[in-house]
Design an enzyme around this catalytic site. Structure first.
Site, PDB file in Angstrom:
ATOM      1  N   GLU A 115      -0.979  29.052  67.630  1.00 41.45           N
ATOM      2  CA  GLU A 115      -1.411  28.820  66.244  1.00 41.45           C
ATOM      3  C   GLU A 115      -2.506  29.808  65.896  1.00 41.45           C
ATOM      4  O   GLU A 115      -3.119  30.398  66.791  1.00 41.45           O
ATOM      5  CB  GLU A 115      -1.997  27.403  66.124  1.00 41.45           C
ATOM      6  CG  GLU A 115      -1.010  26.318  66.469  1.00 41.45           C
ATOM      7  CD  GLU A 115      -1.651  24.930  66.520  1.00 41.45           C
ATOM      8  OE1 GLU A 115      -2.886  24.821  66.305  1.00 41.45           O
ATOM      9  OE2 GLU A 115      -0.916  23.978  66.778  1.00 41.45           O
ATOM     10  N   LYS A 117      -6.243  30.608  64.785  1.00 44.54           N
ATOM     11  CA  LYS A 117      -7.534  29.921  64.821  1.00 44.54           C
ATOM     12  C   LYS A 117      -8.182  30.169  63.466  1.00 44.54           C
ATOM     13  O   LYS A 117      -8.615  31.277  63.169  1.00 44.54           O
ATOM     14  CB  LYS A 117      -8.397  30.459  65.953  1.00 44.54           C
ATOM     15  CG  LYS A 117      -9.662  29.668  66.140  1.00 44.54           C
ATOM     16  CD  LYS A 117     -10.303  29.992  67.484  1.00 44.54           C
ATOM     17  CE  LYS A 117     -11.468  29.066  67.762  1.00 44.54           C
ATOM     18  NZ  LYS A 117     -12.595  29.313  66.876  1.00 44.54           N
ATOM     19  N   ASP A 119     -10.706  30.116  60.420  1.00 42.57           N
ATOM     20  CA  ASP A 119     -12.165  30.153  60.309  1.00 42.57           C
ATOM     21  C   ASP A 119     -12.594  29.218  59.185  1.00 42.57           C
ATOM     22  O   ASP A 119     -12.680  29.600  58.027  1.00 42.57           O
ATOM     23  CB  ASP A 119     -12.593  31.595  60.000  1.00 42.57           C
ATOM     24  CG  ASP A 119     -14.087  31.775  60.160  1.00 42.57           C
ATOM     25  OD1 ASP A 119     -14.729  30.902  60.774  1.00 42.57           O
ATOM     26  OD2 ASP A 119     -14.615  32.779  59.656  1.00 42.57           O
ATOM     27  N   TYR A 226      -4.171  20.408  62.760  1.00 41.86           N
ATOM     28  CA  TYR A 226      -3.747  20.997  64.033  1.00 41.86           C
ATOM     29  C   TYR A 226      -3.742  20.025  65.214  1.00 41.86           C
ATOM     30  O   TYR A 226      -3.498  20.441  66.342  1.00 41.86           O
ATOM     31  CB  TYR A 226      -4.562  22.243  64.382  1.00 41.86           C
ATOM     32  CG  TYR A 226      -6.069  22.051  64.390  1.00 41.86           C
ATOM     33  CD1 TYR A 226      -6.672  21.174  65.273  1.00 41.86           C
ATOM     34  CD2 TYR A 226      -6.866  22.777  63.521  1.00 41.86           C
ATOM     35  CE1 TYR A 226      -8.035  21.003  65.282  1.00 41.86           C
ATOM     36  CE2 TYR A 226      -8.250  22.623  63.515  1.00 41.86           C
ATOM     37  CZ  TYR A 226      -8.823  21.729  64.400  1.00 41.86           C
ATOM     38  OH  TYR A 226     -10.174  21.562  64.403  1.00 41.86           O
ATOM     39  N   LYS A 315      -9.642  35.497  70.722  1.00 46.32           N
ATOM     40  CA  LYS A 315     -10.152  36.010  69.446  1.00 46.32           C
ATOM     41  C   LYS A 315      -9.589  37.391  69.111  1.00 46.32           C
ATOM     42  O   LYS A 315      -9.367  38.210  70.004  1.00 46.32           O
ATOM     43  CB  LYS A 315     -11.690  36.143  69.538  1.00 46.32           C
ATOM     44  CG  LYS A 315     -12.424  34.825  69.633  1.00 46.32           C
ATOM     45  CD  LYS A 315     -12.715  34.283  68.251  1.00 46.32           C
ATOM     46  CE  LYS A 315     -13.636  33.094  68.286  1.00 46.32           C
ATOM     47  NZ  LYS A 315     -15.015  33.412  68.512  1.00 46.32           N
ATOM     48  N   CYS A 426     -30.958  52.046  31.440  1.00 46.15           N
ATOM     49  CA  CYS A 426     -29.565  51.689  31.743  1.00 46.15           C
ATOM     50  C   CYS A 426     -28.776  52.970  32.017  1.00 46.15           C
ATOM     51  O   CYS A 426     -28.777  53.885  31.195  1.00 46.15           O
ATOM     52  CB  CYS A 426     -28.948  50.920  30.578  1.00 46.15           C
ATOM     53  SG  CYS A 426     -27.156  50.741  30.740  1.00 46.15           S
ATOM     54  N   CYS A 429     -26.092  53.463  28.943  1.00 46.05           N
ATOM     55  CA  CYS A 429     -26.405  53.683  27.530  1.00 46.05           C
ATOM     56  C   CYS A 429     -27.834  54.147  27.305  1.00 46.05           C
ATOM     57  O   CYS A 429     -28.226  54.426  26.169  1.00 46.05           O
ATOM     58  CB  CYS A 429     -26.112  52.435  26.706  1.00 46.05           C
ATOM     59  SG  CYS A 429     -27.282  51.102  26.978  1.00 46.05           S
ATOM     60  N   CYS A 444     -29.493  45.364  31.449  1.00 45.05           N
ATOM     61  CA  CYS A 444     -29.589  46.307  30.341  1.00 45.05           C
ATOM     62  C   CYS A 444     -29.879  45.484  29.093  1.00 45.05           C
ATOM     63  O   CYS A 444     -29.267  44.438  28.874  1.00 45.05           O
ATOM     64  CB  CYS A 444     -28.249  47.038  30.195  1.00 45.05           C
ATOM     65  SG  CYS A 444     -28.013  47.803  28.587  1.00 45.05           S
ATOM     66  N   CYS A 449     -24.199  47.792  24.527  1.00 37.29           N
ATOM     67  CA  CYS A 449     -23.971  48.817  25.560  1.00 37.29           C
ATOM     68  C   CYS A 449     -22.456  48.919  25.826  1.00 37.29           C
ATOM     69  O   CYS A 449     -21.816  47.913  26.128  1.00 37.29           O
ATOM     70  CB  CYS A 449     -24.709  48.411  26.834  1.00 37.29           C
ATOM     71  SG  CYS A 449     -24.292  49.358  28.300  1.00 37.29           S
TER      72      CYS A 449
HETATM   73  S1  IVH Z   1      -7.490  22.866  68.462  1.00 36.92           S
HETATM   74  C1  IVH Z   1      -9.099  20.355  71.689  1.00 36.92           C
HETATM   75  N1  IVH Z   1      -6.388  24.499  66.747  1.00 36.92           N
HETATM   76  O1  IVH Z   1     -11.736  25.982  66.538  1.00 36.92           O
HETATM   77  C2  IVH Z   1      -8.666  21.409  70.779  1.00 36.92           C
HETATM   78  N2  IVH Z   1      -8.759  24.338  66.768  1.00 36.92           N
HETATM   79  O2  IVH Z   1     -13.534  26.342  68.913  1.00 36.92           O
HETATM   80  C3  IVH Z   1      -9.352  21.291  69.493  1.00 36.92           C
HETATM   81  N3  IVH Z   1      -9.872  25.706  65.082  1.00 36.92           N
HETATM   82  O3  IVH Z   1     -13.558  22.998  66.458  1.00 36.92           O
HETATM   83  C4  IVH Z   1      -9.151  22.366  68.574  1.00 36.92           C
HETATM   84  N4  IVH Z   1      -8.041  26.565  64.205  1.00 36.92           N
HETATM   85  O4  IVH Z   1     -12.571  23.824  64.292  1.00 36.92           O
HETATM   86  C5  IVH Z   1      -7.530  24.006  67.227  1.00 36.92           C
HETATM   87  N5  IVH Z   1      -5.263  25.893  65.266  1.00 36.92           N
HETATM   88  C6  IVH Z   1      -6.397  25.380  65.743  1.00 36.92           C
HETATM   89  C7  IVH Z   1      -7.662  25.761  65.210  1.00 36.92           C
HETATM   90  C8  IVH Z   1      -8.818  25.208  65.763  1.00 36.92           C
HETATM   91  C9  IVH Z   1      -9.366  26.519  64.144  1.00 36.92           C
HETATM   92  C10 IVH Z   1     -11.305  25.463  65.306  1.00 36.92           C
HETATM   93  C11 IVH Z   1     -11.678  24.005  65.343  1.00 36.92           C
HETATM   94  C12 IVH Z   1     -12.430  23.782  66.609  1.00 36.92           C
HETATM   95  C13 IVH Z   1     -12.779  25.181  67.015  1.00 36.92           C
HETATM   96  C14 IVH Z   1     -12.847  25.247  68.517  1.00 36.92           C
END
Ligand code: IVH
Length: 687
Positions: A115, A117, A119, A226, A315, A426, A429, A444, A449
């Protein structure tokens, strides 16, 4: 049927329709009706609930717009801790994790789920008897904040789920602000002189942790679920993948980019593939998560510290680059703000060449200590607009470094060159500049302007405002240059003949443009308020104002005190509105807009005309295409009613396989129209 029962029925119908359209829009990303029609349904529901408060329930879709501000967040004890994830930073480490893990379960091979991750901000959502009862942040993993009211405003979080769901369960997911929403929010904050959010995660957290849920409601937050935390009293699939499919069937939003794979090599491919493509994602992902699919293997592996052994995060490398900041230049915004921006030695970041970046305001530049001539780190966190993070340590320490940035000095420099005057003026103008007390931006002073007027025209016609297709940056500049449009109200006096005098415009495009202008006359009040370009009034604030005033005259007459009774409005915004409506030029523009018929009123509810309005259906026997419940839902969503018994009010009896005798007999006795399933499917527009 008495009045209240009738209203109740209509409310149920509206809720069913709205929930269905919410689901299409926010979960499936495939809306069936226009925004205006959707707003119409919401308005009608809101009005009915206001008139009959006894019929208002917490799961109503209107409750997403934000209840009264919460005094402070309470604490939620997590029944099962919310874990974090271990990280790997290279392919070798990923493979090492896999080998280690498979050894622990005696070299078993297992399926993996990969999946993104996301942000954002981790949340846990608890549902009891099908209703969302608690939404909490992760907190320290054991105790989080109760942000239920705010999470209710996130459109892709279901407020209730079907009866087939377990009586009590918790799902976990990431609430996030898509890239586009993040940038818009930061632009608005920069214009208001507020500190910027460093990344979408902070922006999501800041939005979700608003004390006033109405503000949260205005941010385009989204969620991907998730994990299933726990479930009581229901049969739950025993693999992660199937659990996600199951949650999807309950109405939760699951990332469509998730995949189930058989080998760790495939997981590595997934990582490589998305490392390249992540720029194009509408949300920010900082890596991938690899999870072991089988729940029994997960249970066997358990956790170590706060991290599960059965999942790992890998990452993405940062999309940063270093380049030379050649100079800091200044542009003029629609409200006259003098906006500094970076002009850089072109550099490729993640496959896109970057040469300019917004620098927001003087304070931000000084805080980051960015100076002309520096080598700077720039970042494209996937989005189109790049960001200057700051100078490299070498530049910071260089003895030949340039001076600390001063906006006034910069303006003086430009005006020496351009106007031969030793004064900060400015750059567009040559008028004087000023800085209102307590603000970070310089302005300005000349409302006429040309740069400001053009920027105002652009804003007025832009997609989020009056949405006049065909008048973009270049066209706005042309209309202004040729003297055809001097302010936004002039747009509505444009004639086809005027447009034909312009070189690039032929018959057809002139017609199209006139039509687009005409069509813009019935935009909402919120859009018009935003389109006026009042200082500090972004789309979010314009929406709030439109909920509180009946039309532009009403808003124009509002005192600072009245404005400040609205919770989201502080003295600075109130002042800005009052000042705007004090200016003769603006009042004149508004009067001319009114005369031209550009005069939206705050929306009044009118019952939506739907294909099955006023039609009552009863179903007997088994349908082939869908269950009876779904058939009922469909009827309701189209404005009809669905009942279990045939009465004098029944318009249609839908006869499925093996129909029950009593309904048929009653329908025959009453002369009720009987239709087959095929006819029914045609009636609901699916045949
Ligand atoms: S699974 C036990 N899946 O990453 C597993 N986490 O560093 C729990 N996060 O606190 C997390 N996308 O906020 C999982 N596809 C994903 C995620 C995900 C983002 C975040 C989540 C978690 C942090 C862990």
């Amino acid at each position: 049927m008495d009045d209240l029962a009738r209203v109740k029925e209509r409310i149920e119908q509206l809720k069913a329709q709205i929930n269905y359209h919410n689901y299409r829009y926010h979960v499936l990303d495939s809306p069936e009706i226009s925004d205006a029609d959707y707003d119409g349904l919401m308005r009608e529901l809101k009005q009915l609930e206001e008139k009959y408060p006894v019929l208002l329930t917490p799961d109503s879709p209107t409750q997403r717009v934000g209840a009264e501000p919460v005094a402070a967040f309470g604490v939620v004890e997590h029944r099962l801790p919310l874990l974090s994830l271990g990280n790997v930073f290279s392919t070798d480490e990923l493979f090492a994790w896999y080998t280690r893990t498979s050894k622990l379960v005696t070299n078993e091979t297992f399926k993996l789920v990969c999946e993104h991750k996301i942000d954002g901000l981790a949340v846990a959502l608890t549902y009891v008897d099908g209703q969302l009862t608690t939404g909490a942040t992760r907190g320290d993993g054991f105790r989080g904040e109760n942000i239920t009211q705010n999470l209710r405003t996130v459109r892709s979080i279901p407020l209730s789920v079907g009866k087939e769901a377990p009586p009590r369960f918790e799902v976990r997911g990431e609430v996030f602000l898509p890239k586009a929403g993040f940038h818009k929010l930061n632009q608005e904050r920069a214009a208001e002189g507020l500190p910027l959010f460093a990344n979408p995660r902070n922006a999501a957290a800041g939005s979700v942790r608003q004390l006033d849920p109405r503000i949260t409601a205005r941010r385009p937050l989204d969620i991907y679920v998730y994990a299933l935390g726990y479930a009581e009293g229901g049969a739950i699939p025993q693999s992660h993948w199937e659990r996600m499919e199951y949650l999807k069937s309950l109405g939760f939003k699951i990332n469509p980019n998730n995949v189930r794979l058989s080998t760790i090599d495939q997981a590595e491919d997934y990582y490589r593939n998305w490392t390249e493509k992540r720029e194009k994602l509408p949300y920010e992902a900082d890596g991938i998560v690899v999870k072991i699919d089988s729940i029994s293997v997960q249970d066997l592996l358990g956790d170590v510290g706060h991290e599960p052994r059965w999942a790992i995060a890998y990452k993405f490398p940062a999309t940063q680059a270093i380049t030379r900041l050649n100079k800091i230049a200044i542009s003029v915004g629609r409200t006259g703000t003098l906006n500094p921006y970076a002009v850089m030695e072109p550099v490729s970041v993640g496959g896109v060449t970057i040469k300019q970046a917004a620098l927001h305001n003087e304070d931000d530049i000084r805080r980051k200590d960015i100076r002309e001539g520096d080598l700077v780190y720039i970042q494209r966190a996937g989005e189109v607009i790049p960001e200057v993070i700051g100078p490299t340590p070498e530049s910071r320490q260089s003895p030949e470094r340039g001076k600390e940035f001063s906006l006034l000095e910069k303006l003086r420099e430009i005006s020496k060159e351009k106007w031969q005057k030793n004064q900060p003026l400015c750059p567009e103008c040559g008028s004087e500049v000023y800085k209102p007390e307590g603000e970070v931006m310089y302005y300005c002073s000349n409302a006429a302007c040309p740069a400001q007027v053009q920027a105002r025209l652009e804003l007025f016609t832009s997609r989020g405002a009056m949405d006049i297709r065909g008048i973009g940056e270049a066209m706005a500049a042309l209309l202004f240059e040729k003297g055809l449009v001097k302010d936004v109200a002039d747009i509505y006096s444009l004639k086809k003949e005027d447009l034909l005098t312009l070189e690039r415009i032929g018959e057809k495009s002139a017609d199209n443009l006139i039509q687009a202008i005409e069509g813009s006359k019935n935009r909402s009040l919120a859009r018009l308020i935003y389109a006026l370009g009042i200082r500090h009034i972004g789309e979010e604030m314009a929406g709030i104002l439109a909920q509180n005033f009946s039309d532009l005259d009403d808003l124009a007459q509002a005192s600072k005190e009245r404005l400040m009774t609205i919770p989201a409005i502080g003295p600075k915004i109130a002042e800005s509105i009052v000042t705007f409506f004090k200016q003769e030029e603006n009042l004149d523009i508004i009067a001319r807009l009114k005369k031209a018929g550009v005069w939206p009123k705050a929306e009044v509810a009118k019952p939506a005309e739907l294909p099955l309005s006023g039609q009552e259906f009863v179903i007997t026997g088994t349908l082939q295409a869908f269950s009876r419940e779904i058939a009922h839902e469909k009827v309701k969503a189209l404005g009809g009613t669905a009942k279990d018994n045939v009465t004098r009010n029944t318009n249609y009896l839908v006869v499925g396989e093996e129909p029950g005798g009593s309904k048929l007999t009653r329908a025959q006795a009453l002369g009720t129209k009987q239709i087959t399933e095929a006819e029914f499917i045609k009636l609901i527009g699916e045949g």
